[in-house]
Design a protein around this motif. Structure first.
Motif, PDB file in Angstrom:
ATOM      1  N   VAL A  96     -40.001  14.271  19.971  1.00 50.54           N
ATOM      2  CA  VAL A  96     -39.726  14.888  18.666  1.00 50.54           C
ATOM      3  C   VAL A  96     -39.975  16.389  18.722  1.00 50.54           C
ATOM      4  N   SER A  99     -37.300  18.161  20.773  1.00 54.37           N
ATOM      5  CA  SER A  99     -36.024  18.142  20.071  1.00 54.37           C
ATOM      6  C   SER A  99     -36.000  19.183  18.959  1.00 54.37           C
ATOM      7  N   HIS A 100     -37.111  19.330  18.227  1.00 53.51           N
ATOM      8  CA  HIS A 100     -37.161  20.343  17.170  1.00 53.51           C
ATOM      9  C   HIS A 100     -37.190  21.753  17.755  1.00 53.51           C
ATOM     10  N   ASN A 102     -35.528  22.763  20.292  1.00 48.08           N
ATOM     11  CA  ASN A 102     -34.278  23.014  21.028  1.00 48.08           C
ATOM     12  C   ASN A 102     -34.456  22.848  22.526  1.00 48.08           C
ATOM     13  N   SER A 107     -42.385  22.249  19.804  1.00 47.83           N
ATOM     14  CA  SER A 107     -42.591  22.614  18.403  1.00 47.83           C
ATOM     15  C   SER A 107     -43.383  21.526  17.686  1.00 47.83           C
ATOM     16  N   TRP A 109     -44.345  21.632  14.718  1.00 46.37           N
ATOM     17  CA  TRP A 109     -43.866  21.524  13.344  1.00 46.37           C
ATOM     18  C   TRP A 109     -42.873  20.376  13.193  1.00 46.37           C
ATOM     19  N   GLY A 110     -42.116  20.079  14.234  1.00 39.71           N
ATOM     20  CA  GLY A 110     -41.201  18.945  14.177  1.00 39.71           C
ATOM     21  C   GLY A 110     -41.940  17.628  14.023  1.00 39.71           C
ATOM     22  N   SER A 219     -32.209  13.178  13.971  1.00 39.76           N
ATOM     23  CA  SER A 219     -31.689  14.528  14.185  1.00 39.76           C
ATOM     24  C   SER A 219     -32.474  15.480  13.291  1.00 39.76           C
ATOM     25  N   PHE A 220     -32.510  16.743  13.666  1.00 36.50           N
ATOM     26  CA  PHE A 220     -33.097  17.792  12.836  1.00 36.50           C
ATOM     27  C   PHE A 220     -31.967  18.686  12.336  1.00 36.50           C
ATOM     28  N   ASN A 223     -34.467  22.228   9.786  1.00 34.91           N
ATOM     29  CA  ASN A 223     -35.868  21.834   9.591  1.00 34.91           C
ATOM     30  C   ASN A 223     -36.014  20.628   8.687  1.00 34.91           C
ATOM     31  N   PHE A 225     -35.935  16.419   8.899  1.00 33.16           N
ATOM     32  CA  PHE A 225     -35.917  15.232   9.745  1.00 33.16           C
ATOM     33  C   PHE A 225     -34.957  14.210   9.130  1.00 33.16           C
TER      34      PHE A 225
END
Length: 304
Positions: A96, A99-100, A102, A107, A109-110, A219-220, A223, A225
């Motif tokens: 996760v 993925s957030h 990139n 990250s 925060w994701g 997917s994000f 920002n 979810f």
């Protein structure tokens, strides 16, 4: 696969004989929703529900008392606690976070966005697995953003670090994917990841079926979810049923007949006819006989 499905529906209260009959008819690879639909169609009720349908002795209640007799509830669970109906959530933190970020930055925060999304839905059991070496200060080859979020989630007993150590200057890391799949399998929950865990599928056949049926991809988007509304495809369960222990079957939607009143299929027509909502579908010959009887009935009375 047969034993895992048998244990799953036994937890819901269905008898082993009924489950085996349905699995023989539909096949061992049938989805859980299809097996549940077939059990409901055959009229089988969970044993816990059948025991509750027995009439209970009447109880005297004092006049003016506001207390009422409890209504029989599904499997005896309290409706006030809706979290009992939701599956446990196990999040692949590394998947996760990358993925957030990139696939360039880890990250954190994701991870927070994913946890907040399931919290808002009412899930109580949420676990995030992250390798222990992510606690170390970030380096150029492995940048980390918002690392303080990991500390906060660890205080809330949501984040779990998978063990790792250094031996002669080399880092020895445990396989965190194995932790994720094992905990989700034991808790009968959902795995949140975009990884397919193909190596673990080949390792354990029970895990293979579990990963295929309980993997929630995502997917994000700006920002946000966003898991899919159809996690198992167009013909699979909805997202609400996928995340719930007790899926709600949708009401059947009848498609209107394209021929309308000119339809000549009679009771063989699989479409809906709005012009005869309360009339049983008859064959063409039966409909003609019924019309002739109605037309001849007045003449017979006059002859008599």
């Amino acid at each position: 696969v047969h034993q895992s499905k048998l244990d799953f529906f036994c937890k819901l209260g269905y008898g082993k004989q009924d489950i085996c009959k349905v699995l023989e008819n539909l096949g061992q690879e049938a989805l859980e929703d299809d097996v549940l639909k077939e059990l409901i169609r055959m009229g089988h009720k969970p044993q816990a529900l059948e025991s509750q349908t027995q009439p209970s002795p009447l109880k005297l209640v004092a006049r003016g008392s506001c207390s009422t007799s409890p209504v029989s509830k599904w499997l005896g669970e309290d409706d006030s606690d809706s979290s009992n109906h939701l599956r446990p959530i196990v999040i692949d933190g590394s998947n996760v976070a990358m993925s957030h970020g990139n696939k360039e930055v880890f990250s954190c925060w994701g991870i927070q966005l994913a946890v907040d999304w399931f919290r808002e839905r009412g899930h109580k059991y949420i676990k995030v697995f992250v390798p222990l070496w992510r606690k170390e200060p970030p380096r150029q080859d492995s940048p980390i953003a918002d690392q303080h979020i990991l500390e906060e989630l660890e205080r809330q007993s949501i984040l779990v670090y998978t063990p790792s150590r250094k031996v002669k200057g080399k880092r020895v890391v445990c396989y965190d994917d194995r932790y994720i799949v094992k905990v989700a399998y034991e808790k009968d929950g959902v795995i949140v990841s975009n990884d397919h865990y193909r190596d673990l599928q080949n390792e354990n056949p029970e895990w293979k079926w579990f990963i295929e049926q309980r993997l929630l991809m995502y997917s994000f988007v700006s920002n946000r979810f966003m898991p899919p509304d159809d996690p198992l495809g167009r013909h699979g369960p909805t997202l609400n049923n996928f995340l719930s222990k007790k899926p709600v079957l949708p009401e059947p939607k009848w498609q209107p007949c394209p021929y309308g009143k000119k339809c000549t299929y009679g009771n063989k027509c699989k479409f809906y006819h709005p012009e005869r909502p309360h009339q049983a579908q008859l064959s063409v010959a039966d409909e003609l006989r019924a019309k002739i009887r109605v037309q001849l009935s007045p003449g017979k009375e006059e002859e008599k």
